[in-house]
Design a protein around this motif. Structure first.
Motif, PDB file in Angstrom:
ATOM      1  N   GLU A  30      50.528  22.219   9.554  1.00  8.02           N
ATOM      2  CA  GLU A  30      49.925  22.617   8.282  1.00  8.02           C
ATOM      3  C   GLU A  30      50.966  22.595   7.162  1.00  8.02           C
ATOM      4  O   GLU A  30      50.710  22.068   6.067  1.00  8.02           O
ATOM      5  CB  GLU A  30      49.322  24.018   8.415  1.00  8.02           C
ATOM      6  CG  GLU A  30      48.745  24.562   7.118  1.00  8.02           C
ATOM      7  CD  GLU A  30      47.573  23.733   6.595  1.00  8.02           C
ATOM      8  OE1 GLU A  30      47.339  23.769   5.366  1.00  8.02           O
ATOM      9  OE2 GLU A  30      46.911  23.048   7.409  1.00  8.02           O
ATOM     10  N   GLU A  31      52.144  23.155   7.425  1.00  6.05           N
ATOM     11  CA  GLU A  31      53.179  23.202   6.395  1.00  6.05           C
ATOM     12  C   GLU A  31      53.706  21.806   6.081  1.00  6.05           C
ATOM     13  O   GLU A  31      53.936  21.460   4.913  1.00  6.05           O
ATOM     14  CB  GLU A  31      54.319  24.108   6.840  1.00  6.05           C
ATOM     15  CG  GLU A  31      55.359  24.361   5.766  1.00  6.05           C
ATOM     16  CD  GLU A  31      56.372  25.425   6.153  1.00  6.05           C
ATOM     17  OE1 GLU A  31      57.483  25.410   5.587  1.00  6.05           O
ATOM     18  OE2 GLU A  31      56.062  26.263   7.028  1.00  6.05           O
ATOM     19  N   SER A  74      52.108  19.050   6.276  1.00  6.17           N
ATOM     20  CA  SER A  74      51.100  18.308   5.513  1.00  6.17           C
ATOM     21  C   SER A  74      51.202  18.611   4.024  1.00  6.17           C
ATOM     22  O   SER A  74      50.955  17.739   3.182  1.00  6.17           O
ATOM     23  CB  SER A  74      49.694  18.622   6.032  1.00  6.17           C
ATOM     24  OG  SER A  74      49.309  19.946   5.702  1.00  6.17           O
ATOM     25  N   LEU A  75      51.583  19.837   3.684  1.00  2.73           N
ATOM     26  CA  LEU A  75      51.760  20.189   2.270  1.00  2.73           C
ATOM     27  C   LEU A  75      52.969  19.460   1.681  1.00  2.73           C
ATOM     28  O   LEU A  75      52.920  18.981   0.536  1.00  2.73           O
ATOM     29  CB  LEU A  75      51.922  21.699   2.122  1.00  2.73           C
ATOM     30  CG  LEU A  75      50.722  22.551   2.566  1.00  2.73           C
ATOM     31  CD1 LEU A  75      51.047  24.036   2.445  1.00  2.73           C
ATOM     32  CD2 LEU A  75      49.489  22.207   1.749  1.00  2.73           C
TER      33      LEU A  75
END
Length: 200
Positions: free
Chosen positions: A149-150, A152-153
């Protein structure tokens, strides 16, 4: 290895660094007039100096393990030597890189330190290495989900930065890099189509 894991090697290195600092300070006090200057300050001021120096030694031993980002505790301005330690390339087991796949199929390496220069290289590099460890964990683990998730940012931000430079990426990938300079092996850990990132 957990991001804040304490190993015997780190304990030994921290102790040696503190001994080195003590030796340098002792040398300054013994071979210069610094000792006389300190004594002239009076007992109260001298006690403050000893407290600051003692706190600095403690930080050298414990702050190197604050590898979570953002840090749970900040010891600034008592900085840690780990920020400035030299390391041979041959001693690095693994590192990371970001690659962008362009519309014509070519790949271009993206320097994340340039795009996130406001963060600074030491904390950014540390965080990338922690995420690299986490993303290699088995599917379904909490760390791996958090890392993906991180990352992807970060990938979305890099894609937008490339577009601002007039480059049109179609995919952003995060790679594990092993080997030595001149003999490097890159392994794709995870990647995201730019269209998918933008739609989030």
């Amino acid at each position: 290895m957990e991001s804040t894991a304490v190993t015997p090697e780190l304990v030994i290195r921290a102790a040696l660094e503190c001994l080195f600092v003590v030796a340098v300070l002792a040398g300054l006090l013994w071979f210069t007039d610094l000792r006389k200057r300190f004594f002239a300050l009076g007992a109260g001021a001298l006690a403050v100096v000893y407290i600051v120096v003692g706190a600095w030694f403690v930080v050298q031993m414990v702050d190197r393990w604050q590898y979570d980002y953002a840090q749970k505790v900040s010891y600034i301005p008592l900085t840690r030597f780990a920020m400035y330690q030299a390391q041979l390339a041959e001693s690095v087991e693994q590192s990371y890189s970001w690659q962008a796949t362009l519309a014509d199929g070519t790949q271009r390496e993206v320097n994340i330190a340039e795009e996130f220069s406001a963060i600074g290289l030491p904390p950014l590099s540390t965080r990338m290495r922690v995420l690299l460890e986490w993303v290699q964990e088995p599917d379904g683990s909490e760390h791996r989900a958090q890392a993906e998730e991180e990352l992807s940012l970060y990938a979305l931000a890099l894609a937008r930065a490339l577009e601002e430079d007039g480059v049109e990426p179609v995919e952003i990938g995060f790679y594990r890099v092993t080997g030595t300079p001149g003999d490097v092996t890159s392994e794709l850990m995870t990647s995201w189509p730019v269209e998918e990132l933008v739609e989030r």
